[in-house]
Design an enzyme around this catalytic site. Structure first.
Site, PDB file in Angstrom:
ATOM      1  CD  GLU A   1     -19.525  14.660  -2.162  1.00 54.23           C
ATOM      2  OE1 GLU A   1     -19.779  14.916  -3.355  1.00 54.23           O
ATOM      3  OE2 GLU A   1     -18.781  15.354  -1.454  1.00 54.23           O
ATOM      4  CD  GLU A   2     -20.228  15.379  -6.955  1.00 51.03           C
ATOM      5  OE1 GLU A   2     -20.447  16.512  -6.502  1.00 51.03           O
ATOM      6  OE2 GLU A   2     -19.098  14.991  -7.292  1.00 51.03           O
TER       7      GLU A   2
HETATM    8  C1  LIG Z   1     -18.262  17.523  -6.088  1.00 47.82           C
HETATM    9  C2  LIG Z   1     -17.899  17.138  -4.730  1.00 47.82           C
HETATM   10  O1  LIG Z   1     -18.719  17.132  -3.849  1.00 47.82           O
HETATM   11  N1  LIG Z   1     -16.658  16.759  -4.567  1.00 47.82           N
HETATM   12  C3  LIG Z   1     -16.028  16.546  -3.305  1.00 47.82           C
HETATM   13  C4  LIG Z   1     -14.805  15.700  -3.554  1.00 47.82           C
HETATM   14  O2  LIG Z   1     -13.976  15.713  -2.458  1.00 47.82           O
HETATM   15  C5  LIG Z   1     -13.534  16.982  -2.044  1.00 47.82           C
HETATM   16  C6  LIG Z   1     -12.540  16.816  -0.944  1.00 47.82           C
HETATM   17  O3  LIG Z   1     -13.093  16.088   0.114  1.00 47.82           O
HETATM   18  C7  LIG Z   1     -14.714  17.802  -1.604  1.00 47.82           C
HETATM   19  O4  LIG Z   1     -14.292  19.096  -1.244  1.00 47.82           O
HETATM   20  C8  LIG Z   1     -15.672  17.908  -2.749  1.00 47.82           C
HETATM   21  O5  LIG Z   1     -16.849  18.539  -2.313  1.00 47.82           O
END
Ligand SMILES: CC(=O)N[C@H]1CO[C@H](CO)[C@@H](O)[C@@H]1O
Ligand SMILES: *[C@@H]1O[C@H](CO)[C@@H](O)[C@H](O)[C@H]1NC(C)=O
Ligand SMILES: *[C@@H]1O[C@H](CO)[C@@H](O)[C@H](O)[C@H]1NC(C)=O
Ligand SMILES: *[C@@H]1O[C@H](CO)[C@@H](O)[C@H](O)[C@H]1NC(C)=O
Ligand SMILES: *[C@@H]1O[C@H](CO)[C@@H](O)[C@H](O)[C@H]1NC(C)=O
Ligand SMILES: *[C@@H]1O[C@H](CO)[C@@H](O)[C@H](O)[C@H]1NC(C)=O
Ligand SMILES: *[C@@H]1O[C@H](CO)[C@@H](O)[C@H](O)[C@H]1NC(C)=O
Ligand SMILES: *[C@@H]1O[C@H](CO)[C@@H](O)[C@H](O)[C@H]1NC(C)=O
Length: 501
Positions: A311-312
């Protein structure tokens, strides 16, 4: 397949198995899932046990993080997978392997006519050191014809808008430019933009690319149109691209209608700066504990859980899943719900603004009803709740892109809590919801335990309601065959933490 560090995992698996103990004698007489009964099984102690395990993986490595492809992230994936398979024959559990090109490092500077100038570096910008004249590009730089021969060997000055940042950088390169500066098309700087991963670690898709404010870009354009020359110096050093292999974990109840699925997801990886226990260990943990407790019940609609990787790096795991699913698979999903950062220390209890009433961006049919479900649930247990911008800035983005209804909860990240929110939730005004966001301090000690439990129970409520019936939802909207992007000029389009256009 994950084989690394099996010995380390085996030791932890023993305590995991104990934490897992389920009274088998109750399994024979299952009843349809019920919100109150499922919620009564969700205990803070169990959530914190999982958090300890994930943090333990991170802290046993010198990097103290759970970045994708690291030992600690691989152990996280294996822990989730093994916890689910040890439950017995209740879920079909699959690992979906994929690889991503990660970008690390990359420090940079921009100098205009010898003066250091504010700029941001686009993620996936290659190394380079260029000192050349600045040449404005016509229109929005999304068509080859926007680039005149004058850009050959020079730095292209391009406006944001209409197409992705990566397309602009690629076009500039194709036209012969040696660097690119993209200026904003709305007031302010462009922060945290991404060009998107290149086609291979060795690919030379892009030129070194930085972003600047609308004011700076407009001033330079006007000066050049008035006959002035401007020299830009862009330096990018230490940008490293490397391919990393990783896995999504997906589990679906054996029971329930598999043509009518409610899908719950969270992401399993952290950034490099810390162990990522709130961001976003908290969402992963809540889903794992709910999946464990759900086996005592029957469901009418199949319930699917996913723990996304990467995800990151820009929602790559969820996007991989969505873009490799067939139209038929996508049509079976009635609703996707996302849970990340649900235990921020200075929290607000937010449900995604699916009806668009607060932030003006609504989701496909079913999104508004899901926001309402969460607000009504919180009210029913005496808690206040507010709306979070439905920006696509997490793993639900790829689902929204194909027209699937979405919802979810979060407790806030780097933004500051307002006075009004302090009235609703307590905490401190003018302080970030999570001061440890993307930091080394994102540990168990800094979780808001009350918010963690409130949200885990709210998720259990949604699992129970939708596992039993979709009757509160309107008819489904159409699902798109090919993932499309909502790219309107000037609209912020998020991919994880990154703007893509
Ligand atoms: C770092 C990252 O992408 N964290 C996500 C974690 O969740 C929140 C809420 O859904 C996102 O806003 C962040 O982008
Ligand atoms: C398991 O459930 C049965 C029936 O509800 C109950 O009688 C028994 O005490 C339970 N066992 C444990 C170990 O909780
Ligand atoms: C993590 O798992 C991936 C995918 O299985 C593998 O390619 C990689 O080598 C593993 N990383 C480490 C550090 O063991
Ligand atoms: C990048 O970092 C190195 C080491 O700190 C430094 O020497 C160099 O000047 C930096 N480059 C730029 C473009 O800022
Ligand atoms: C540069 O950025 C900093 C931090 O965002 C800001 O305070 C400063 O005013 C900016 N300078 C210019 C010349 O825009
Ligand atoms: C950029 O430079 C660093 C050394 O400063 C090097 O390690 C890296 O491989 C270079 N990146 C690319 C994409 O060539
Ligand atoms: C399962 O769901 C599909 C899609 O909504 C529906 O057409 C079908 O009738 C359902 N099957 C059963 C047995 O309810
Ligand atoms: C909800 O908000 C109201 C109005 O600000 C406040 O009085 C109440 O204490 C809040 N409830 C909780 C549980 O914090």
């Amino acid at each position: 397949m994950i084989t690394s560090s099996f010995a380390v995992f085996a030791i932890l698996a023993v305590s995991a198995a104990n934490a897992l103990a389920v009274n088998e004698s109750n399994l024979g007489r299952r009843h349809l899932v019920d919100s109150k009964k499922l919620r009564s099984q969700i205990k803070l102690e169990a959530l914190l046990e999982h958090a300890k395990v994930l943090q333990g993986f991170a802290f046993a490595t010198p990097e103290r993080n759970r970045l994708i492809g690291s030992v600690a992230h691989n152990q996280t994936v294996q822990y989730i997978h093994d916890t689910l398979t040890h439950l017995g024959d209740h879920y079909d559990v699959t690992l979906q392997p994929f690889s991503v090109i990660a970008h690390t490092g990359g420090n940079y500077s921009l100098t205009i006519d010898g003066a250091p100038t504010n700029a941001s570096l686009f993620e996936y910008s290659p190394n380079g050191s260029i000192t050349e004249l600045l040449v404005p590009v016509a229109n929005l730089g999304c068509e080859a014809g926007d680039y005149s021969d004058a850009v050959v060997g020079k730095v292209a000055l391009i406006s944001r808008g209409d197409c992705m940042f990566g397309e602009k950088s690629k076009m500039a390169r194709a036209a012969g430019a040696t660097g690119a500066i993209i200026h904003n098309n709305v007031e302010g700087e462009i922060s945290s933009g991404t060009l998107g991963p290149p086609s291979s670690p060795a690919a030379t898709d892009y030129v070194p690319t930085v972003g600047v404010s609308l004011a700076a870009g407009t001033a330079w354009r006007q000066a050049i149109e008035g006959g002035a020359t401007i020299t830009a110096n862009i330096v990018v050093e230490g940008s490293v691209f490397e391919e990393r292999s990783t896995n999504n974990v997906v589990a679906e109840t054996k029971g329930g209608n598999h043509s009518d699925v409610v899908f719950f997801g969270a992401h399993s990886d952290s950034v490099s700066a810390g162990p990522g226990i709130n961001d976003n260990g908290s969402g992963s943990i809540a889903l794992l504990e709910i999946a464990k407790r759900l086996i005592r019940f029957d469901v009418n609609n199949a319930v699917r859980f996913a723990w996304w990787s990467a995800e990151e790096q820009g929602l790559l795991g969820s996007e991989h899943w969505v873009t490799t699913a067939s139209q038929e698979e996508l049509e079976k999903i009635r609703l996707y719900l996302n849970f990340d950062m649900i235990a921020s220390p200075n929290y607000a209890l937010n449900a995604y603004d699916g009806d668009g009433s607060t932030f003006g961006i609504a989701g496909p049919p079913g999104s508004a009803e899901t926001e309402k479900l969460f607000h009504e649930y919180f009210a029913s247990v005496g808690l206040n709740s507010t709306a979070a911008e439905f920006s696509g800035r997490s793993d639900y983005g790829p689902f929204l892109d194909v027209g699937i209804a979405c919802g979810g909860l979060d407790t806030g990240a780097e933004k500051l809590k307002t006075e009004e929110e302090v009235q609703l939730f307590g905490g401190e005004a003018g302080v970030a919801y999570d001061v440890n966001y993307h930091g080394a301090g994102d540990t168990i000690d800094n979780l808001a335990q009350d918010a963690f439990e409130y949200n885990a129970k709210a998720i259990a409520h949604a699992v129970a309601v939708y596992g039993a019936s979709f009757k509160i939802l309107p008819p489904k909207g159409p699902v798109q065959t090919v993932a499309r992007r909502n790219i309107d000029a000037g609209r912020k389009v998020w991919k994880g933490d990154w703007l893509i256009a």
